[in-house]
Each structure stands twice: as structure tokens, then as C-alpha cells.
Motif scaffolding. Structure first.
Motif, PDB file in Angstrom:
ATOM      1  N   ASP A 209      43.647  43.905  39.539  1.00  0.00           N
ATOM      2  CA  ASP A 209      42.152  43.374  39.940  1.00  0.00           C
ATOM      3  C   ASP A 209      42.320  43.333  41.298  1.00  0.00           C
ATOM      4  OD1 ASP A 209      39.790  42.285  40.475  1.00  0.00           O
ATOM      5  OD2 ASP A 209      39.737  41.004  38.546  1.00  0.00           O
ATOM      6  N   TYR A 212      39.395  41.346  45.593  1.00  0.00           N
ATOM      7  CA  TYR A 212      39.444  40.373  46.981  1.00  0.00           C
ATOM      8  C   TYR A 212      40.492  40.975  47.898  1.00  0.00           C
ATOM      9  CZ  TYR A 212      37.452  36.978  44.248  1.00  0.00           C
ATOM     10  OH  TYR A 212      36.243  36.484  43.599  1.00  0.00           O
ATOM     11  N   LYS A 242      32.568  41.363  46.815  1.00  0.00           N
ATOM     12  CA  LYS A 242      33.303  40.412  47.698  1.00  0.00           C
ATOM     13  C   LYS A 242      33.465  40.893  49.234  1.00  0.00           C
ATOM     14  CE  LYS A 242      33.668  38.278  43.720  1.00  0.00           C
ATOM     15  NZ  LYS A 242      33.163  37.445  43.513  1.00  0.00           N
TER      16      LYS A 242
HETATM   17  N1  PMP Z   1      37.585  40.099  39.298  1.00  0.00           N
HETATM   18  C1  PMP Z   1      37.722  38.870  39.973  1.00  0.00           C
HETATM   19  C2  PMP Z   1      39.027  38.188  40.134  1.00  0.00           C
HETATM   20  C3  PMP Z   1      36.501  38.298  40.385  1.00  0.00           C
HETATM   21  O1  PMP Z   1      36.877  37.151  40.965  1.00  0.00           O
HETATM   22  C4  PMP Z   1      35.147  38.724  39.886  1.00  0.00           C
HETATM   23  C5  PMP Z   1      33.938  37.948  40.578  1.00  0.00           C
HETATM   24  N2  PMP Z   1      33.966  37.000  41.183  1.00  0.00           N
HETATM   25  C6  PMP Z   1      35.015  39.861  39.443  1.00  0.00           C
HETATM   26  C7  PMP Z   1      36.186  40.599  38.871  1.00  0.00           C
HETATM   27  C8  PMP Z   1      33.974  40.551  39.044  1.00  0.00           C
HETATM   28  O2  PMP Z   1      33.210  41.064  40.269  1.00  0.00           O
HETATM   29  P1  PMP Z   1      31.865  42.065  40.050  1.00  0.00           P
HETATM   30  O3  PMP Z   1      30.783  40.998  40.879  1.00  0.00           O
HETATM   31  O4  PMP Z   1      32.173  43.120  40.864  1.00  0.00           O
HETATM   32  O5  PMP Z   1      31.572  42.184  38.713  1.00  0.00           O
END
Ligand code: PMP
Ligand code: GLU
Length: 402
Positions: A209, A212, A242
Motif C-alpha cells: 500500500d 503515502y 493523499k
Molecule cells: N491505505 C491507507 C494506508 C490509508 O491511510 C488510506 C486512507 N487514509 C487508504 C488506504 C484509503 O485511501 P482512499 O481514500 O484512496 O480509499
């Protein structure tokens, strides 16, 4: 009329916990609308407006009547743009057909888990982990195996921890780097070590993932999906929320081997279909432009990180890590466990976060939401004044605990 209770709902939904980040944000909003002056440092959501060129592309798409269903996997030009971005930034060499655009990285994570896991498969989750990981794994009947990092090691589990956790049932390893909630970042060396272990275990897949990616203060981002030997077994998840300040637009994606990508396409075709057409055009403008807006935002986040680090270090009893990415602090507040302000005794992170919100109107997320007791998460995706006020409230609150 009969009253309906949860007992009529499926076991599946009754077993699912609500997202605690969202639940705490809801509580904070309710207190604010009841007239309280709440400092809300709950949600991981950039407070910046979406950059102008992205908004303009969205407006144009509306005016051009780009308002029809798109292919489930995304419009071809966005998939191509993502493939080019992955090559440029991540050294990941996948084609358009390997990219599936979704309604946010959350959906991409859900897609990936749903197409990979069978009942009883083990998923190793690096902990502290982002709030939805464990619940998603359980939803798809997988068994969560938590790999706990330690404060001393910047919350990063070691390679030996990983080796010890692998069994015959291990199907997936998943982590976020930069990490939500700790802000720690895996180095290239650490990721290459993980890749080596994956290479030696040919039934194991990695969900990386990287949402960030652009909010990184230290060493360059490294993508495990770029390691050739395991490329076919890595699912890289990313999105626009993000790095492009586009949380509400809801655009994410994953990049994977075609067998996995096609499976996600099929899954999505039965659940949500394609992502919003307008949002896809906006995302396309983001991904094909240079990264100057993202870099500007990261500069501001760096200053806020430094400010928070200084302020949090002034609070007795907290142990603070210094985040290398994302926009969260994850201070250890366990020194206050067993202490009381005369009315409430703090036993755990839930008590601490709830007490802080109810008495000082300062909203955080308990570490328990991230599978990690002893800490709370504070988001610094907020203006300096809010961060200063939030830290002041936290300091005043802590001073009352004896
Ligand atoms: N993965 C992580 C580590 C996150 O912090 C977030 C949202 N804060 C997401 C996935 C999901 O992001 P999205 O808004 O694209 O659904
Ligand atoms: N992911 C963000 C967070 O960690 C938003 C909330 C959520 O999607 O759970 O705060």
C-alpha cells in the motif's frame, strides 16, 4: 410494526467492526455541531484544496458531458497514465492492462484481498496497521497474523519476525509504507530483504500500500513491485486521495499481474462498476502533470511534522517517534495507564482518546484501531494553529492525570 434488531442481519456484517477512524471523526463532528470548539486531528485527510488544474479537468468533464459509464477498469488514458507514472516513479513495468482503477485505494485493497484469499488463508499484516486491513481480511474469511513492530525499531517488524510468522497457509503479506499510523518508511534495503523472503516462498503474495508515496520526508520511496524476481506476485496499491489532495473524489488503483488484475476487474464489475467518470478525468489531469503541487504540499507537511515533533516532546510522559512520511504521529501514551484525573481512570488507548475528546475536545484515534495498544494517532494534516492548540490541550490534559 415489528422492531428490527441486528440479529436479522448477516453474520458477516455483525462480525465486522466499524472503521474506528471514521467513528472517531463522527463523534468529533457531533460534538462540534453541538457547539463545542473541537480540535479534530482524527482523519488522515489533507486539508488542502484539490489543485486547480485537477479541478478544472473535472469541471471540463462535466461540461463536456463526460457522464456515461466508463469501462470497469477505468478509462484507457488514465490506465495508460498510471502505467507511465509507475514506470517513471516506481520502476514498475506494467502495461495499461495491468492497472485497475477503483473508487479509492480502500476498494483496491478490498479487491485484491477478495480475489486472493480463500477461507483459512493466513494474511501477515505489519502492525501497527491501517485500520481497515484486519477487518477486510476477516470479511474475506482469512486469518489475520499480526507482525508487531516495536517503538525501538520505529514500529517496523524485523525480517526475522517475518520469517518466523510464515506457515504453509500464508497467502499474503501486507503493509503500508510510508505507514499509516506510524509514519515509518521501509528503506530499500529492508524491502529487498522482504522481497528475498517472498522469492523463497513461491505461494506468497505481497500487497504493498503506497498511498503515502509522495508524502515522504526522507530517503526516496522504493516499491517492492519493482523487484523482478517477485513482480508477478506483488499487488501495488495507490491512489489520489493523499498525494493529490483528492480524498472526496474517490479514485485509487492497483497494478498487478494480468490474472490478478482481470480478477479484480471481474469483482468490481459485480459490485461498483467503473469509478466516477468525472473523477477519472480529474485524476488524469493530476497524474499527467508534473508533481509540483504534491511537492508543495509535502513541504508544508514537513514543516508541520517538525512543529509537532517539538510540541509533543514538551509533554511529559509521552514517547515520540519522528515520522519519515505520511502525516501522523503515533505517540506512546502508556505512561498514563492506571492514572486518573479524579473522575476517569485511563486503562488503555480507547479510554485515553475518548477522555481527551469528551473533556478537552481534542480528537485523536486510539492505537487499538490499528491493532496496537499503548499509543494514540494524531493526524497533522491540519493548519499550524490547530496543531498548536491540539498539543496544548493534550499537554493540559496529561498534567491532570496522577
Ligand atoms: N491505505 C491507507 C494506508 C490509508 O491511510 C488510506 C486512507 N487514509 C487508504 C488506504 C484509503 O485511501 P482512499 O481514500 O484512496 O480509499
Ligand atoms: N484513511 C484515512 C485515515 O486513516 C481516512 C479514514 C478511513 O478511510 O478509514 O484516517
Amino acid at each position: 410494526m415489528s422492531t428490527l434488531t441486528a440479529s436479522i442481519l448477516s453474520d458477516r456484517i455483525n462480525a465486522l467492526a466499524e472503521s474506528q477512524t471514521i467513528a472517531m471523526a463522527k463523534k468529533a463532528r457531533e460534538l462540534a455541531s453541538a457547539g463545542h470548539n473541537v480540535v479534530n486531528l482524527t482523519l488522515g485527510e489533507p486539508d488542502f484544496a484539490t489543485p486547480m488544474h485537477i479541478k478544472e479537468a473535472g469541471s471540463k468533464a462535466i461540461m463536456d458531458n463526460f457522464s456515461y459509464y466508463t469501462p470497469v477498469a477505468g478509462i484507457p488514458e488514465l490506465r495508460k497514465g498510471i502505467a507511465e507514472k509507475l514506470k517513471r516513479d516506481n520502476n514498475i513495468d506494467w502495461k495499461q492492462e495491468n492497472i485497475i482503477v477503483s473508487t479509492g485505494a480502500k476498494q483496491s485493497l478490498a479487491n485484491a484481498l477478495s480475489v486472493l484469499i480463500n477461507s483459512g488463508d493466513e494474511v501477515i499484516i505489519y502492525s501497527p496497521y491501517w485500520v481497515s486491513y484486519a477487518e477486510l481480511v476477516k470479511l474475506y474469511e482469512g486469518n489475520v497474523v499480526e507482525l508487531k513492530g516495536t517503538f525501538k525499531n520505529d514500529f517496523k517488524p524485523t525480517i526475522q519476525d517475518l520469517k518466523n510468522a510464515i506457515t504453509e497457509r500464508t497467502k499474503v503479506i501486507m503493509y503500508s509504507s510510508p505507514c499509516n499510523p506510524t509514519g515509518s518508511v521501509f528503506s530499500k534495503t529492508e524491502l529487498l530483504e522482504i522481497a528475498k523472503v517472498v522469492e523463497q516462498n513461491e505461494n506468497i503474495y505481497v500487497i504493498a500500500d503506497e498511498i503515502y508515496e509522495y508524502i515522504n520526508y526522507g530517503e526516496p520511496h522504493f516499491s517492492i513491485g519493482s523487484v523482478d524476481a517477485i513482480k508477478n506476485r506483488v499487488i501495488t496499491v495507490n491512489g489520489f486521495s493523499k498525494g493529490y489532495a483528492m480524498t472526496g473524489w474517490r479514485v485509487g488503483y492497483l497494478a498487478a499481474h494480468k490474472t490478478i488484475a482481470d480478477a479484480c476487474d471481474k469483482m468490481q464489475s459485480q459490485i461498483t462498476s467503473g469509478t466516477c467518470s468525472i473523477a477519472q478525468k480529474a485524476a488524469l489531469a493530476g497524474i499527467t502533470a508534473d508533481l509540483s503541487s504534491s511537492k508543495e504540499m509535502t513541504k508544508t507537511f514537513t514543516k508541520r511534522r517538525d512543529l509537532m515533533y517539538r510540541l509533543l516532546n514538551e509533554i511529559p510522559g509521552l514517547k515520540i517517534n519522528n515520522p519519515k512520511g505520511a502525516f501522523y504521529f503515533f505517540p506512546d501514551i502508556s505512561a498514563y495507564f492506571g492514572k486518573t484525573d479524579g473522575k476517569t481512570t485511563i486503562h488503555n488507548s480507547d479510554d485515553f482518546s475518548n477522555w481527551l475528546l469528551s473533556n478537552y475536545y481534542m480528537s485523536t484515534v486510539p492505537g487499538s484501531a490499528f491493532g496496537y495498544e499503548g499509543c494514540i494517532r494524531i493526524s497533522y494534516a491540519a493548519a499550524d494553529e490547530k496543531l498548536i492548540e491540539g498539543c496544548k490541550r493534550l499537554k493540559d490534559a496529561c498534567a491532570t492525570l496522577k
